[in-house]
Design an enzyme around this catalytic site. Structure first.
Site, PDB file in Angstrom:
ATOM      1  N   LYS A   1       0.878  -1.180   0.000  1.00 25.81           N
ATOM      2  CA  LYS A   1       0.000   0.000   0.000  1.00 25.81           C
ATOM      3  C   LYS A   1       0.906   1.219   0.000  1.00 25.81           C
ATOM      4  O   LYS A   1       1.819   1.308   0.826  1.00 25.81           O
ATOM      5  CB  LYS A   1      -0.904   0.013   1.224  1.00 25.81           C
ATOM      6  CG  LYS A   1      -1.781   1.264   1.278  1.00 25.81           C
ATOM      7  CD  LYS A   1      -2.873   1.166   2.314  1.00 25.81           C
ATOM      8  CE  LYS A   1      -2.422   1.544   3.691  1.00 25.81           C
ATOM      9  NZ  LYS A   1      -3.528   1.663   4.648  1.00 25.81           N
TER      10      LYS A   1
ATOM     11  N   ARG B   1     -10.243  -2.222   7.061  1.00 27.13           N
ATOM     12  CA  ARG B   1      -9.308  -3.232   7.585  1.00 27.13           C
ATOM     13  C   ARG B   1      -8.874  -2.911   9.010  1.00 27.13           C
ATOM     14  O   ARG B   1      -8.590  -3.788   9.810  1.00 27.13           O
ATOM     15  CB  ARG B   1      -8.134  -3.462   6.643  1.00 27.13           C
ATOM     16  CG  ARG B   1      -7.168  -2.294   6.375  1.00 27.13           C
ATOM     17  CD  ARG B   1      -6.232  -2.088   7.534  1.00 27.13           C
ATOM     18  NE  ARG B   1      -4.890  -1.722   7.176  1.00 27.13           N
ATOM     19  CZ  ARG B   1      -4.134  -0.892   7.884  1.00 27.13           C
ATOM     20  NH1 ARG B   1      -4.622  -0.308   8.961  1.00 27.13           N
ATOM     21  NH2 ARG B   1      -2.907  -0.656   7.519  1.00 27.13           N
TER      22      ARG B   1
ATOM     23  N   HIS C   1     -12.777  10.192  12.317  1.00 27.89           N
ATOM     24  CA  HIS C   1     -13.136   9.442  11.110  1.00 27.89           C
ATOM     25  C   HIS C   1     -13.105   7.928  11.348  1.00 27.89           C
ATOM     26  O   HIS C   1     -14.067   7.212  11.058  1.00 27.89           O
ATOM     27  CB  HIS C   1     -12.154   9.830   9.993  1.00 27.89           C
ATOM     28  CG  HIS C   1     -12.402   9.140   8.698  1.00 27.89           C
ATOM     29  ND1 HIS C   1     -13.469   9.448   7.897  1.00 27.89           N
ATOM     30  CD2 HIS C   1     -11.723   8.147   8.069  1.00 27.89           C
ATOM     31  CE1 HIS C   1     -13.448   8.674   6.825  1.00 27.89           C
ATOM     32  NE2 HIS C   1     -12.390   7.878   6.905  1.00 27.89           N
ATOM     33  N   GLN C   2     -11.991   7.425  11.899  1.00 27.15           N
ATOM     34  CA  GLN C   2     -11.852   5.971  12.091  1.00 27.15           C
ATOM     35  C   GLN C   2     -12.795   5.452  13.178  1.00 27.15           C
ATOM     36  O   GLN C   2     -13.238   4.299  13.125  1.00 27.15           O
ATOM     37  CB  GLN C   2     -10.413   5.599  12.486  1.00 27.15           C
ATOM     38  CG  GLN C   2      -9.338   6.051  11.520  1.00 27.15           C
ATOM     39  CD  GLN C   2      -9.388   5.313  10.199  1.00 27.15           C
ATOM     40  OE1 GLN C   2      -9.881   4.193  10.114  1.00 27.15           O
ATOM     41  NE2 GLN C   2      -8.884   5.944   9.157  1.00 27.15           N
TER      42      GLN C   2
ATOM     43  N   ASN D   1     -14.056  11.853  24.457  1.00 27.77           N
ATOM     44  CA  ASN D   1     -13.164  12.399  23.439  1.00 27.77           C
ATOM     45  C   ASN D   1     -12.598  13.713  23.933  1.00 27.77           C
ATOM     46  O   ASN D   1     -13.287  14.486  24.615  1.00 27.77           O
ATOM     47  CB  ASN D   1     -13.918  12.612  22.118  1.00 27.77           C
ATOM     48  CG  ASN D   1     -12.955  12.810  20.955  1.00 27.77           C
ATOM     49  OD1 ASN D   1     -11.973  12.074  20.835  1.00 27.77           O
ATOM     50  ND2 ASN D   1     -13.206  13.796  20.127  1.00 27.77           N
TER      51      ASN D   1
ATOM     52  N   MET E   1      -5.919   1.297  18.891  1.00 27.30           N
ATOM     53  CA  MET E   1      -5.773   1.317  17.429  1.00 27.30           C
ATOM     54  C   MET E   1      -5.152   2.601  16.884  1.00 27.30           C
ATOM     55  O   MET E   1      -4.814   2.668  15.713  1.00 27.30           O
ATOM     56  CB  MET E   1      -7.163   1.151  16.791  1.00 27.30           C
ATOM     57  CG  MET E   1      -7.946  -0.059  17.263  1.00 27.30           C
ATOM     58  SD  MET E   1      -7.090  -1.616  17.034  1.00 27.30           S
ATOM     59  CE  MET E   1      -6.955  -1.697  15.279  1.00 27.30           C
ATOM     60  N   GLY E   2      -5.007   3.631  17.726  1.00 28.77           N
ATOM     61  CA  GLY E   2      -4.589   4.928  17.188  1.00 28.77           C
ATOM     62  C   GLY E   2      -3.087   5.088  17.013  1.00 28.77           C
ATOM     63  O   GLY E   2      -2.640   5.885  16.192  1.00 28.77           O
ATOM     64  N   THR E   3      -2.302   4.355  17.812  1.00 23.02           N
ATOM     65  CA  THR E   3      -0.853   4.587  17.807  1.00 23.02           C
ATOM     66  C   THR E   3      -0.179   3.781  16.705  1.00 23.02           C
ATOM     67  O   THR E   3      -0.099   2.556  16.780  1.00 23.02           O
ATOM     68  CB  THR E   3      -0.279   4.240  19.198  1.00 23.02           C
ATOM     69  OG1 THR E   3      -0.875   5.120  20.149  1.00 23.02           O
ATOM     70  CG2 THR E   3       1.222   4.411  19.232  1.00 23.02           C
TER      71      THR E   3
ATOM     72  N   LYS F   1       3.543   8.524  19.290  1.00 21.36           N
ATOM     73  CA  LYS F   1       2.114   8.547  19.637  1.00 21.36           C
ATOM     74  C   LYS F   1       1.869   7.655  20.853  1.00 21.36           C
ATOM     75  O   LYS F   1       2.591   6.669  21.065  1.00 21.36           O
ATOM     76  CB  LYS F   1       1.262   8.046  18.474  1.00 21.36           C
ATOM     77  CG  LYS F   1       1.039   9.074  17.377  1.00 21.36           C
ATOM     78  CD  LYS F   1       0.022   8.540  16.374  1.00 21.36           C
ATOM     79  CE  LYS F   1      -0.161   9.458  15.196  1.00 21.36           C
ATOM     80  NZ  LYS F   1      -0.998   8.844  14.157  1.00 21.36           N
TER      81      LYS F   1
END
Ligand code: NAD
Length: 321
Positions: free
Chosen positions: A67, A111, A138-139, A160, A219-221, A226
């Protein structure tokens, strides 16, 4: 070469198809049948863009490719297109000829959401009822929607940093007919499963915010520096990941590795739990944590599924190259 344009992905790749593709490829990775290549990510010195490649080879699924893409921070403002841009290229493993070019933007969200849901399937308690979300961008919407499709949760709670974004989560909860409640971080103690999906560079969620028996999908890092959860929480949890090499370098575990709180061997590939080579959760009180760093093989697996579906449905564009 088959082309599957970005505009066709939504009608071709269901969250279910992405889930199956990701579960299979995680299992293949743990068996040693599939491997990811080192990630390249470069600031190109033009329009502040970050560009890179994530590639790999899955011998079981015969998917070879990469990708290519990244983050263009001014896209939305200057060009009215989203800031994250990517395209997947597949190659014939027998000849090296390019076989497909597939739009990668929606595929990335599908994914990534599939990965956390696969972790929930294999690691969350069977009686999990409340799902907590940290992040509402978004995610986060994709993450929550896919999780709700795979488990019978009864309530969604969310926190958040920017509370004005929380209606994004409420909207997805409503679609599923579930109540939504905005909570303080301490309120996350009510959650049986927590997904974190923010672009934070500091720990938000710490051990005191999490009850025994919770499963976390972080899932963000996906970049050096981060961080979403405290090292104290990492230390307390039984750790799983998509790819150990990424978890310790660009994933959520990078900080606990750096401080010496954990060692590389403390982290298990989720595929081992899928294959039955690791017992996964062993008690109702255990905190399990999946560090989802995002691997190229997830993209290739979902792109290969998109190509197959496009051919079957007559939507594939075939060109000579
Ligand atoms: P987004 O810009 O739409 O949303 C960002 C979210 O992070 C929002 O909820 C925002 O309020 C929150 N946030 C921003 N700064 C923060 C801070 N300092 N502390 C705490 N929260 C903060 O972004 P997105 O597309 O939803 O992506 C979210 C994260 O997921 C990004 O870090 C992205 O790189 C990562 N990501 C990971 C994968 C993977 O495979 N693991 C795949 C895609 C995206």
């Amino acid at each position: 070469m088959i082309i599957v344009p970005e505009s066709e992905i939504a009608s071709l790749v269901t969250p279910e198809a992405a889930f199956d593709a990701v579960e299979n490829v995680f299992a293949a990775m743990a068996r040693g049948d599939a491997y990811n290549f080192p990630v390249i990510r470069e600031a190109i010195g033009h329009v502040d863009a970050l560009y890179g490649f994530k590639g790999g080879f899955d011998k079981a699924g015969m998917a070879l490719g990469l990708k290519a893409g990244g983050y263009w921070p001014n896209n939305l403002e200057s060009h009215n297109i989203i800031n994250h841009q990517s395209t997947v290229f597949l190659f014939d493993p027998d000849t090296g000829r390019v076989s497909a070019m597939v739009g990668g933007n929606l595929l990335t969200a599908l994914r990534t959401a599939a990965a956390s849901s696969v972790s929930i399937k294999h690691l969350a308690r069977e009686d999990a009822k409340v799902i907590g979300m940290i992040g509402a961008g978004h995610q986060a919407k994709f993450q929550l929607r896919t999780a709700l499709e795979h488990r019978n949760f009864e309530k969604v709670i969310g926190w958040n940093l920017h509370p004005e974004m929380l209606p994004n989560l409420e909207e997805v909860a409503k679609e599923a007919g579930l109540p939504f409640e905005a909570v303080e971080l301490d309120g996350m103690k009510e959650a049986d499963v927590i997904i974190t999906i923010t672009s934070s560079f500091d720990a938000t969620l710490i051990a005191d915010h999490v009850s025994p028996g919770t499963h976390l999908a972080c899932m963000g890092t996906d970049t050096v520096g981060k961080q979403e959860v405290g090292v104290d929480l990492i230390e307390k949890a039984t750790l799983f990941t998509d790819e150990v090499a990424q978890s310790i370098s660009i994933g959520e575990c990078q900080h606990a590795i750096k401080s010496g709180a954990i060692k590389k061997n403390d982290i298990t590939p989720l595929g081992a739990a899928i294959n039955g080579d690791h017992k996964g959760r062993t008690s109702a009180d255990e905190i399990t944590l999946f560090d989802g760093t995002g691997v190229g093989l997830q993209d290739l697996a979902c792109a290969a599924a998109a190509v197959e579906l496009a051919i079957a449905q007559g939507k594939a564009i075939d060109v000579d190259v």
